[in-house]
Design a protein around this motif. Structure first.
Motif, short mmCIF file in Angstrom:
data_model
loop_
_atom_site.label_atom_id
_atom_site.label_comp_id
_atom_site.label_asym_id
_atom_site.label_seq_id
_atom_site.Cartn_x
_atom_site.Cartn_y
_atom_site.Cartn_z
N PHE A 151 36.78 37.96 34.44
CA PHE A 151 37.61 37.88 33.07
C PHE A 151 39.25 37.72 33.15
CE2 PHE A 151 33.15 40.15 31.98
CZ PHE A 151 32.83 38.74 31.19
N TYR A 152 39.53 38.47 33.88
CA TYR A 152 40.75 38.37 34.56
C TYR A 152 41.51 36.97 34.21
CZ TYR A 152 42.55 43.07 34.75
OH TYR A 152 42.23 44.38 34.04
N ALA A 153 41.18 36.08 35.76
CA ALA A 153 41.42 34.59 35.74
C ALA A 153 40.86 33.68 34.81
CB ALA A 153 39.94 34.27 36.60
N GLY A 205 41.69 35.70 31.94
CA GLY A 205 42.70 35.09 30.67
C GLY A 205 43.53 34.41 31.16
N LEU A 206 43.68 33.99 31.99
CA LEU A 206 44.71 33.19 31.70
C LEU A 206 45.04 31.89 31.76
CD1 LEU A 206 45.67 34.88 35.66
CD2 LEU A 206 47.55 35.18 33.70
N THR A 238 47.83 28.85 32.11
CA THR A 238 49.41 29.66 32.55
C THR A 238 50.46 28.18 33.27
OG1 THR A 238 48.84 31.70 32.81
CG2 THR A 238 50.33 31.40 33.89
N ASN A 290 53.58 36.19 38.67
CA ASN A 290 53.18 36.41 38.22
C ASN A 290 52.82 35.90 37.24
OD1 ASN A 290 55.75 36.09 36.38
ND2 ASN A 290 56.57 37.29 38.34
N ILE A 349 45.51 38.44 40.33
CA ILE A 349 43.69 39.28 39.15
C ILE A 349 43.27 39.88 40.74
CG2 ILE A 349 42.31 38.23 39.23
CD1 ILE A 349 43.36 34.89 38.11
N TYR A 350 43.04 39.76 41.69
CA TYR A 350 42.64 40.84 42.07
C TYR A 350 43.60 42.42 42.35
CZ TYR A 350 38.70 38.04 45.28
OH TYR A 350 37.77 37.81 45.84
N ASP A 351 44.27 41.90 41.82
CA ASP A 351 45.54 43.40 42.06
C ASP A 351 44.74 43.97 40.72
OD1 ASP A 351 47.22 45.25 42.76
OD2 ASP A 351 48.40 44.71 41.25
N ARG A 352 45.12 42.90 39.91
CA ARG A 352 44.32 43.57 38.79
C ARG A 352 42.99 44.26 38.66
NH1 ARG A 352 49.28 42.83 38.71
NH2 ARG A 352 50.88 43.31 37.69
N ALA A 353 42.24 43.02 38.40
CA ALA A 353 40.97 43.12 38.22
C ALA A 353 39.60 44.63 39.33
CB ALA A 353 40.32 41.90 38.56
#
Length: 119
Positions: free
Chosen positions: A2-4, A6-7, A10, A18, A32-36
């Protein structure tokens, strides 16, 4: 995954780490790996290919990394598998983060490996 998604759309920026400034393929994966998942993955696509456990194409799960030879050098591009033979990636300076298919001719011919960072 879902993070991916969401980008999507971009902008691309070589060395970008970023979304506000733009992302390159490895920057997208790291972000993504850091946030998710809270996992700190750093380095180029080739550096990321040295991490994790190899996964066969038939065993891919959402979140696994897929690697390609797009610049006539091994592991020059990376994306995140999202299921249904599709992956999210930051393709190049002329594009934006988007979804493509692993079986699309261009990517199928350049696919090199997949890795999982999960058990």
């Amino acid at each position: 995954m879902f993070y991916a998604l969401g980008l999507l759309d971009t902008g691309y920026r070589f060395g970008g780490k970023n979304p506000e400034a733009g992302l390159d393929c490895s920057g997208m994966v790291s972000f993504i790996y850091d946030r998710a998942a809270g996992l700190r993955l750093t380095g180029s696509a080739a550096d990321l290919a040295q991490k994790g456990r190899p996964v066969g194409s038939a065993d891919l799960r959402p979140g696994d990394l897929v690697f390609f030879n797009t610049l006539n050098r091994p592991y020059s591009h990376v994306g995140i598998y999202i299921g249904d033979n599709r992956f999210v990636h930051a393709p190049n300076s002329r594009g934006k983060i988007r979804v493509d298919r692993l079986d699309a001719r261009y990517y199928a011919e350049r696919f090199e490996a997949a890795r999982t960072m999960f058990d």
